[in-house]
Design an enzyme around this catalytic site. Structure first.
Site, PDB file in Angstrom:
ATOM      1  N   TYR A  83      26.849   1.832 -30.577  1.00  0.00           N
ATOM      2  CA  TYR A  83      26.379   0.657 -31.301  1.00  0.00           C
ATOM      3  C   TYR A  83      25.820  -0.387 -30.332  1.00  0.00           C
ATOM      4  CZ  TYR A  83      26.156  -3.375 -34.378  1.00  0.00           C
ATOM      5  OH  TYR A  83      25.704  -4.472 -35.086  1.00  0.00           O
ATOM      6  N   LYS A  87      21.795  -1.653 -29.993  1.00  0.00           N
ATOM      7  CA  LYS A  87      21.374  -3.051 -30.077  1.00  0.00           C
ATOM      8  C   LYS A  87      20.670  -3.499 -28.799  1.00  0.00           C
ATOM      9  CE  LYS A  87      22.690  -4.300 -34.189  1.00  0.00           C
ATOM     10  NZ  LYS A  87      21.704  -4.760 -35.192  1.00  0.00           N
ATOM     11  N   PRO A 110      23.787 -12.916 -32.832  1.00  0.00           N
ATOM     12  CA  PRO A 110      24.979 -13.476 -33.491  1.00  0.00           C
ATOM     13  C   PRO A 110      26.248 -12.750 -33.070  1.00  0.00           C
ATOM     14  CG  PRO A 110      23.293 -12.761 -35.079  1.00  0.00           C
ATOM     15  CD  PRO A 110      22.977 -12.136 -33.765  1.00  0.00           C
ATOM     16  N   VAL A 113      29.665 -11.873 -37.929  1.00  0.00           N
ATOM     17  CA  VAL A 113      29.165 -12.720 -39.019  1.00  0.00           C
ATOM     18  C   VAL A 113      30.081 -12.588 -40.230  1.00  0.00           C
ATOM     19  CG1 VAL A 113      27.216 -13.230 -40.530  1.00  0.00           C
ATOM     20  CG2 VAL A 113      26.811 -12.423 -38.191  1.00  0.00           C
ATOM     21  N   SER A 125      31.525  -6.410 -41.090  1.00  0.00           N
ATOM     22  CA  SER A 125      31.978  -7.675 -40.512  1.00  0.00           C
ATOM     23  C   SER A 125      33.020  -8.350 -41.393  1.00  0.00           C
ATOM     24  CB  SER A 125      30.785  -8.612 -40.298  1.00  0.00           C
ATOM     25  OG  SER A 125      29.868  -8.067 -39.384  1.00  0.00           O
TER      26      SER A 125
END
Length: 241
Positions: A83, A87, A110, A113, A125
């Site tokens: 992951y 990103k 961010p 979230v 999240s």
């Protein structure tokens, strides 16, 4: 900024993961930015993640991570942190495209979230908070970084509209120990009989600095407001039943 370099000789397992996660992240980013260049879009804001910042053991431990910090691509590969790797590679691809084409690209990174749901189901999240109340899953006790989804929306508009915005922006509002979050929830909802008691201690997340974003005028809600609004939203959606 690290350069984007595809892995030269992927293993069969890595090939499968690239198809499922890495390839869509990088190729998808490239396709969207190519279309934006062709349409002569004024500015593109790429929503990245602190996952593209936080995996960097070379960063001084006493210093809050800022926009100059990038996750170590090779470390992510070797630890199979797919992951974070996806990103990081996607964000690197965005800035490589900006450099080669002149497209104005800004990224927002961010933290976790949370906040009111728009949908009727939990996303990953929000599950971090919901699991503290439902009690059916193991809760990882560590320092986590949180930001309200409404404050992320404000940040996206800000970096899109501010003429002086450029480069990366960390979007993080609150660092909280999960154990403190659990205690706060228990104090607010004493009737919740399913509050989690399944805990495992894991390594803390690092600290981050959002000073660059705040210098543009970004403000964020108190953590207690975000947490309470999150839970009330979960209750209205029936996802805590």
């Amino acid at each position: 900024m690290p350069s984007f370099r595809p892995h030269p000789t992927p293993t069969p397992c890595c090939c499968l993961l690239q198809v499922e996660l890495l390839a869509p992240a990088v190729t998808g980013t490239a396709n969207v930015l190519r279309a934006c260049s062709e349409a002569k879009v004024r500015r593109v804001v790429v929503v990245s993640s602190l996952s593209a910042v936080m995996v960097n053991p070379a960063w001084p431990q006493s210093q809050a991570m800022d926009e100059a910090c990038w996750s170590d691509v090779e470390l992510c590969r070797s630890t199979q942190n797919w992951y974070c790797l996806s990103k990081t590679l996607a964000e690197l691809e965005a800035f490589d495209h900006a450099k080669s084409t002149g497209l104005d690209v800004v990224s927002l990174c961010p933290s976790l979230v949370i906040g009111p749901l728009l949908q009727s189901t939990l996303n990953a999240s929000s599950s971090v908070i919901a699991d503290c109340l439902k009690g059916d899953r193991e809760v990882k006790l560590k320092l986590r970084n949180f930001v309200d989804v409404r404050d992320v929306a404000d940040a996206l508009l800000l970096v899109y509209e501010a003429p002086e915005a450029s480069g990366r922006y960390i979007c993080d509002a609150h660092a909280r120990q999960v154990s403190d979050v659990v205690e706060l929830l228990r104090s607010w909802y004493p009737a919740c009989k399913n509050a989690s008691s399944k805990f495992v201690q894991v390594s803390d997340e690092p600290f981050f600095s959002s000073k660059k974003l705040e210098a543009l005028g970004w403000k964020f809600r108190p953590f207690e407001e975000t947490l309470r609004d999150s839970v009330e939203s979960f209750r209205e959606a029936g996802v805590l039943d």
